[in-house]
Design an enzyme around this catalytic site. Structure first.
Site, PDB file in Angstrom:
ATOM      1  N   HIS A 194     -10.175  13.221 -18.926  1.00 16.47           N
ATOM      2  CA  HIS A 194      -8.919  13.958 -18.822  1.00 16.47           C
ATOM      3  C   HIS A 194      -9.151  15.254 -18.033  1.00 16.47           C
ATOM      4  O   HIS A 194     -10.290  15.680 -17.830  1.00 16.47           O
ATOM      5  CB  HIS A 194      -8.363  14.250 -20.223  1.00 16.47           C
ATOM      6  CG  HIS A 194      -7.845  13.012 -20.899  1.00 16.47           C
ATOM      7  ND1 HIS A 194      -7.151  13.046 -22.089  1.00 16.47           N
ATOM      8  CD2 HIS A 194      -7.921  11.693 -20.554  1.00 16.47           C
ATOM      9  CE1 HIS A 194      -6.810  11.808 -22.438  1.00 16.47           C
ATOM     10  NE2 HIS A 194      -7.277  10.974 -21.533  1.00 16.47           N
ATOM     11  N   GLU A 208      -8.795  18.461 -18.576  1.00 16.78           N
ATOM     12  CA  GLU A 208      -9.514  19.580 -19.183  1.00 16.78           C
ATOM     13  C   GLU A 208     -11.020  19.359 -19.103  1.00 16.78           C
ATOM     14  O   GLU A 208     -11.799  20.277 -18.841  1.00 16.78           O
ATOM     15  CB  GLU A 208      -9.171  19.729 -20.677  1.00 16.78           C
ATOM     16  CG  GLU A 208      -7.718  19.838 -21.024  1.00 16.78           C
ATOM     17  CD  GLU A 208      -7.045  18.481 -21.222  1.00 16.78           C
ATOM     18  OE1 GLU A 208      -7.258  17.591 -20.375  1.00 16.78           O
ATOM     19  OE2 GLU A 208      -6.314  18.327 -22.204  1.00 16.78           O
ATOM     20  N   THR A 230      25.124  -2.670   2.195  1.00 18.28           N
ATOM     21  CA  THR A 230      23.699  -2.940   1.982  1.00 18.28           C
ATOM     22  C   THR A 230      23.231  -4.272   2.559  1.00 18.28           C
ATOM     23  O   THR A 230      22.040  -4.551   2.586  1.00 18.28           O
ATOM     24  CB  THR A 230      23.384  -2.932   0.476  1.00 18.28           C
ATOM     25  OG1 THR A 230      24.274  -3.856  -0.166  1.00 18.28           O
ATOM     26  CG2 THR A 230      23.576  -1.552  -0.109  1.00 18.28           C
ATOM     27  N   ALA A 231      24.151  -5.127   2.944  1.00 19.49           N
ATOM     28  CA  ALA A 231      23.790  -6.417   3.551  1.00 19.49           C
ATOM     29  C   ALA A 231      25.038  -6.967   4.234  1.00 19.49           C
ATOM     30  O   ALA A 231      26.157  -6.628   3.842  1.00 19.49           O
ATOM     31  CB  ALA A 231      23.319  -7.402   2.474  1.00 19.49           C
ATOM     32  N   SER A 281      19.942  -8.401   5.677  1.00 18.44           N
ATOM     33  CA  SER A 281      19.878  -6.965   5.373  1.00 18.44           C
ATOM     34  C   SER A 281      18.617  -6.299   5.917  1.00 18.44           C
ATOM     35  O   SER A 281      18.432  -5.104   5.749  1.00 18.44           O
ATOM     36  CB  SER A 281      19.964  -6.743   3.855  1.00 18.44           C
ATOM     37  OG  SER A 281      18.732  -7.063   3.245  1.00 18.44           O
ATOM     38  N   TRP A 331      16.381  -5.066   8.989  1.00 16.27           N
ATOM     39  CA  TRP A 331      16.268  -3.829   8.256  1.00 16.27           C
ATOM     40  C   TRP A 331      17.414  -2.900   8.604  1.00 16.27           C
ATOM     41  O   TRP A 331      17.700  -2.727   9.776  1.00 16.27           O
ATOM     42  CB  TRP A 331      14.933  -3.121   8.576  1.00 16.27           C
ATOM     43  CG  TRP A 331      13.766  -3.993   8.280  1.00 16.27           C
ATOM     44  CD1 TRP A 331      13.010  -4.687   9.164  1.00 16.27           C
ATOM     45  CD2 TRP A 331      13.230  -4.274   6.995  1.00 16.27           C
ATOM     46  NE1 TRP A 331      12.016  -5.382   8.511  1.00 16.27           N
ATOM     47  CE2 TRP A 331      12.131  -5.142   7.181  1.00 16.27           C
ATOM     48  CE3 TRP A 331      13.552  -3.886   5.695  1.00 16.27           C
ATOM     49  CZ2 TRP A 331      11.360  -5.625   6.109  1.00 16.27           C
ATOM     50  CZ3 TRP A 331      12.788  -4.372   4.652  1.00 16.27           C
ATOM     51  CH2 TRP A 331      11.708  -5.218   4.867  1.00 16.27           C
ATOM     52  N   THR A 346      17.714 -11.737  -4.460  1.00 10.49           N
ATOM     53  CA  THR A 346      16.959 -11.055  -3.399  1.00 10.49           C
ATOM     54  C   THR A 346      15.679 -11.823  -3.094  1.00 10.49           C
ATOM     55  O   THR A 346      15.275 -11.956  -1.937  1.00 10.49           O
ATOM     56  CB  THR A 346      16.677  -9.594  -3.790  1.00 10.49           C
ATOM     57  OG1 THR A 346      17.919  -8.896  -3.781  1.00 10.49           O
ATOM     58  CG2 THR A 346      15.715  -8.919  -2.833  1.00 10.49           C
ATOM     59  N   ASP A 396      15.351 -12.922   0.656  1.00 10.39           N
ATOM     60  CA  ASP A 396      14.437 -12.140   1.512  1.00 10.39           C
ATOM     61  C   ASP A 396      12.957 -12.472   1.314  1.00 10.39           C
ATOM     62  O   ASP A 396      12.135 -12.076   2.134  1.00 10.39           O
ATOM     63  CB  ASP A 396      14.619 -10.630   1.237  1.00 10.39           C
ATOM     64  CG  ASP A 396      16.023 -10.161   1.562  1.00 10.39           C
ATOM     65  OD1 ASP A 396      16.702 -10.842   2.354  1.00 10.39           O
ATOM     66  OD2 ASP A 396      16.442  -9.122   1.022  1.00 10.39           O
ATOM     67  N   GLU A 415      14.554  -2.511  -6.511  1.00 12.01           N
ATOM     68  CA  GLU A 415      14.955  -2.847  -5.135  1.00 12.01           C
ATOM     69  C   GLU A 415      15.696  -4.163  -5.206  1.00 12.01           C
ATOM     70  O   GLU A 415      15.098  -5.230  -5.069  1.00 12.01           O
ATOM     71  CB  GLU A 415      13.730  -2.978  -4.219  1.00 12.01           C
ATOM     72  CG  GLU A 415      13.011  -1.675  -4.001  1.00 12.01           C
ATOM     73  CD  GLU A 415      12.013  -1.747  -2.843  1.00 12.01           C
ATOM     74  OE1 GLU A 415      12.279  -2.433  -1.836  1.00 12.01           O
ATOM     75  OE2 GLU A 415      10.960  -1.101  -2.959  1.00 12.01           O
TER      76      GLU A 415
HETATM   77  N1  LIG Z   1      19.973  -2.816   1.184  1.00  9.65           N
HETATM   78  C1  LIG Z   1      19.125  -2.906   0.194  1.00  9.65           C
HETATM   79  O1  LIG Z   1      18.568  -1.890  -0.256  1.00  9.65           O
HETATM   80  C2  LIG Z   1      18.855  -4.233  -0.413  1.00  9.65           C
HETATM   81  C3  LIG Z   1      17.846  -4.357  -1.361  1.00  9.65           C
HETATM   82  C4  LIG Z   1      17.622  -5.602  -1.922  1.00  9.65           C
HETATM   83  C5  LIG Z   1      18.398  -6.681  -1.528  1.00  9.65           C
HETATM   84  N2  LIG Z   1      19.363  -6.520  -0.583  1.00  9.65           N
HETATM   85  C6  LIG Z   1      20.223  -7.640  -0.183  1.00  9.65           C
HETATM   86  O2  LIG Z   1      21.045  -7.946  -1.270  1.00  9.65           O
HETATM   87  C7  LIG Z   1      21.401  -9.303  -1.227  1.00  9.65           C
HETATM   88  C8  LIG Z   1      21.182  -9.913  -2.587  1.00  9.65           C
HETATM   89  O3  LIG Z   1      21.934  -9.175  -3.472  1.00  9.65           O
HETATM   90  P1  LIG Z   1      22.625  -9.800  -4.709  1.00  9.65           P
HETATM   91  O4  LIG Z   1      23.528  -8.766  -5.229  1.00  9.65           O
HETATM   92  O5  LIG Z   1      23.194 -11.138  -4.332  1.00  9.65           O
HETATM   93  O6  LIG Z   1      21.395 -10.083  -5.654  1.00  9.65           O
HETATM   94  P2  LIG Z   1      20.457  -9.192  -6.586  1.00  9.65           P
HETATM   95  O7  LIG Z   1      21.220  -8.055  -7.132  1.00  9.65           O
HETATM   96  O8  LIG Z   1      19.182  -8.910  -5.919  1.00  9.65           O
HETATM   97  O9  LIG Z   1      20.169 -10.226  -7.726  1.00  9.65           O
HETATM   98  C9  LIG Z   1      21.226 -10.682  -8.491  1.00  9.65           C
HETATM   99  C10 LIG Z   1      20.773 -11.809  -9.360  1.00  9.65           C
HETATM  100  O10 LIG Z   1      19.951 -11.316 -10.397  1.00  9.65           O
HETATM  101  C11 LIG Z   1      20.082 -12.149 -11.502  1.00  9.65           C
HETATM  102  N3  LIG Z   1      20.390 -11.413 -12.705  1.00  9.65           N
HETATM  103  C12 LIG Z   1      19.790 -11.560 -13.891  1.00  9.65           C
HETATM  104  N4  LIG Z   1      20.355 -10.792 -14.810  1.00  9.65           N
HETATM  105  C13 LIG Z   1      21.343 -10.120 -14.214  1.00  9.65           C
HETATM  106  C14 LIG Z   1      22.320  -9.188 -14.680  1.00  9.65           C
HETATM  107  N5  LIG Z   1      22.345  -8.761 -15.938  1.00  9.65           N
HETATM  108  N6  LIG Z   1      23.206  -8.740 -13.820  1.00  9.65           N
HETATM  109  C15 LIG Z   1      23.192  -9.124 -12.520  1.00  9.65           C
HETATM  110  N7  LIG Z   1      22.312 -10.000 -12.036  1.00  9.65           N
HETATM  111  C16 LIG Z   1      21.384 -10.515 -12.876  1.00  9.65           C
HETATM  112  C17 LIG Z   1      21.261 -13.077 -11.221  1.00  9.65           C
HETATM  113  O11 LIG Z   1      20.750 -14.331 -10.851  1.00  9.65           O
HETATM  114  P3  LIG Z   1      20.470 -15.464 -11.927  1.00  9.65           P
HETATM  115  O12 LIG Z   1      21.784 -16.003 -12.320  1.00  9.65           O
HETATM  116  O13 LIG Z   1      19.622 -16.390 -11.166  1.00  9.65           O
HETATM  117  O14 LIG Z   1      19.769 -14.807 -13.052  1.00  9.65           O
HETATM  118  C18 LIG Z   1      21.934 -12.461 -10.027  1.00  9.65           C
HETATM  119  O15 LIG Z   1      22.533 -13.404  -9.197  1.00  9.65           O
HETATM  120  C19 LIG Z   1      20.539  -9.951  -0.183  1.00  9.65           C
HETATM  121  O16 LIG Z   1      21.328 -10.138   0.961  1.00  9.65           O
HETATM  122  C20 LIG Z   1      19.485  -8.920   0.086  1.00  9.65           C
HETATM  123  O17 LIG Z   1      19.061  -8.990   1.413  1.00  9.65           O
HETATM  124  C21 LIG Z   1      19.608  -5.329  -0.025  1.00  9.65           C
END
Ligand SMILES: NC(=O)c1ccc[n+]([C@@H]2O[C@H](COP(=O)([O-])OP(=O)(O)OC[C@H]3O[C@@H](n4cnc5c(N)ncnc54)[C@H](OP(=O)(O)O)[C@@H]3O)[C@@H](O)[C@H]2O)c1
Length: 378
Positions: free
Chosen positions: A57, A59, A168-169, A175, A177, A203, A207, A301
């Site tokens: 630690h 100290e 965001t996409a 998405s 970059w 995601t 991705d 993310e």
């Molecule tokens: N711009 C950015 O910073 C960024 C970052 C990451 C991704 N992206 C983009 O975002 C897109 C994907 O986004 P998305 O919104 O479709 O997916 P996401 O938010 O990454 O994932 C959603 C999935 O998570 C699962 N999940 C489990 N428990 C959940 C809950 N309590 N609430 C919500 N989801 C839950 C669900 O799938 P199940 O039914 O299979 O459990 C749901 O479909 C892609 O196009 C990616 O490229 C952008």
């Protein structure tokens, strides 16, 4: 506890101790980041910081450097010295044995089995002990450790990369970059300090991100955060990059133990049964489990679904949003999928903590303002 008037020199020494503590940002997990400075006659004579769990630690490292000269000196420690045998012996014994004249402490140890115990030991031994110098700074540096100890929850940061119009996409899912190279390098340092990185199955499917912590030269960091996937139906491909070394992966799912889980388990991927909730997995329970696994800081993310669901579940502590100087238009995906609001009174309020340019992108750090307790349903 004595809350004393601290001198400028006291402040300088504690500021230095905090700088040292921050050197452990990416390595002390699950321990807190702690720094220590030993001074006498207005001069710093020794320094130390905690680098890795299981190793000495702060100290003890500073004491080794100070040797005999620690007797009669002033110790500045960002966090109260511990009193228990953990991976290493209690630090308070080492401090007492060195016979300092005075000990100045930043924050009280939030660990319930410590909390004030180290301070009491010092005071009982007749050593002048003062607590609270730059305590807020020490707590911010250890936001995850503090929250886990005090509330049984990790500190959760949601990162999003967006266009200036908050997209965001594209509607087709593309998405990568949106933001520039400097923003993506910045993301690496947030990943490196985090205990876990969380994303959603969508995601992963779209991705296939690696989600590991990489050094500026492209190599892998020595300590990898745990990669966590919320995947209620186990849709993650077994060869997804996020499941591959370096580092470990964990999937939270509603799929029961059995055949469907085997290929993952055969690859060393951990699978946990999660509680079901509207939209997928119960995210509050997921975070509680991560805290039980000693996860201090969780970096998210994910896409708009999971990011929105986390916000709705009230488990988000910080938003880290990179706005790129571009417009994607109204057909593109937003940042947070949330139930439709009927009145502006229902909007989620934020407090902006910091804005900064990262290359050509604007980074905004904001914190959800908690609704007053009377308005909370849970
Ligand atoms: N711009 C950015 O910073 C960024 C970052 C990451 C991704 N992206 C983009 O975002 C897109 C994907 O986004 P998305 O919104 O479709 O997916 P996401 O938010 O990454 O994932 C959603 C999935 O998570 C699962 N999940 C489990 N428990 C959940 C809950 N309590 N609430 C919500 N989801 C839950 C669900 O799938 P199940 O039914 O299979 O459990 C749901 O479909 C892609 O196009 C990616 O490229 C952008």
């Amino acid at each position: 506890l004595n809350v004393a008037d601290f001198s400028d020199f006291d402040r300088q020494c504690m500021t230095r101790a905090l700088e040292l503590a921050a050197r452990g940002l990416a390595t002390t997990d699950p321990n807190p980041r702690v720094g220590c400075v030993i001074a006498r006659e207005g001069q710093i004579i020794a320094e130390g910081f905690h680098e890795r769990a299981g190793e000495a630690h702060a100290e003890v490292i500073a004491l080794r450097a100070a040797g005999e000269r620690a007797a009669g000196a002033t110790f500045y420690i960002t966090q109260e010295p511990c009193t228990h045998f953990g991976r290493t012996p209690p630090c308070v014994d080492a401090v007492l044995a060195a016979r300092p004249a005075r000990v100045v402490i930043g924050m009280i140890d939030p660990n319930p089995r410590e909390r004030g115990g180290g301070i009491k030991r010092l005071e009982t031994a007749g050593i002048e002990t003062q607590t609270g110098l730059l305590a807020a700074e020490a707590r911010v540096l250890n936001c995850g450790f503090v929250q886990r100890m005090e509330q049984g929850m990790p500190w959760v940061r949601v990162k999003l990369a967006a266009s200036l119009d908050g997209r965001t996409a594209l509607a087709n899912g593309e998405s990568q970059w949106i933001t520039g190279e400097a923003a993506r390098a910045d993301v690496q340092s947030w990943r490196a300090r985090s205990s876990a990185i969380l994303t959603g199955s969508a995601t992963i499917l779209r991705d296939d991100p690696q989600l590991n912590a990489r050094l500026p030269d492209g190599g892998a960091a020595t300590r990898q955060p745990l990669r966590v996937i919320a995947d209620s139906e186990l849709r993650t491909p077994v060869n997804a990059r996020a499941l591959s070394p370096p580092g470990e992966a964990l999937i939270f799912t509603n799929v029961p133990e059995g055949e469907q889980r085997r290929p993952f388990e055969a690859r060393g991927v951990r699978i946990e049964s999660a509680r079901r909730a509207a939209g997928g997995i119960d995210l509050r329970q997921l975070m509680t489990r991560l805290a039980q696994m000693e996860m201090n800081e969780v970096w998210v993310e994910a896409g708009a679904f999971l990011s929105g669901a986390l916000l709705a579940a009230g488990v988000v502590d910080e938003l880290v949003i990179y706005f790129a100087p571009s417009i994607l238009g109204g057909a593109a995906r937003g940042m947070f999928e949330l139930p439709e609001l009927r009145s502006l009174k229902e909007r989620r309020e934020l407090e902006i903590l910091e804005t900064r340019m990262i290359g050509a992108d604007l980074r905004v750090i904001a914190r959800p303002v908690r609704p007053p307790a009377s308005a909370r349903t849970s």
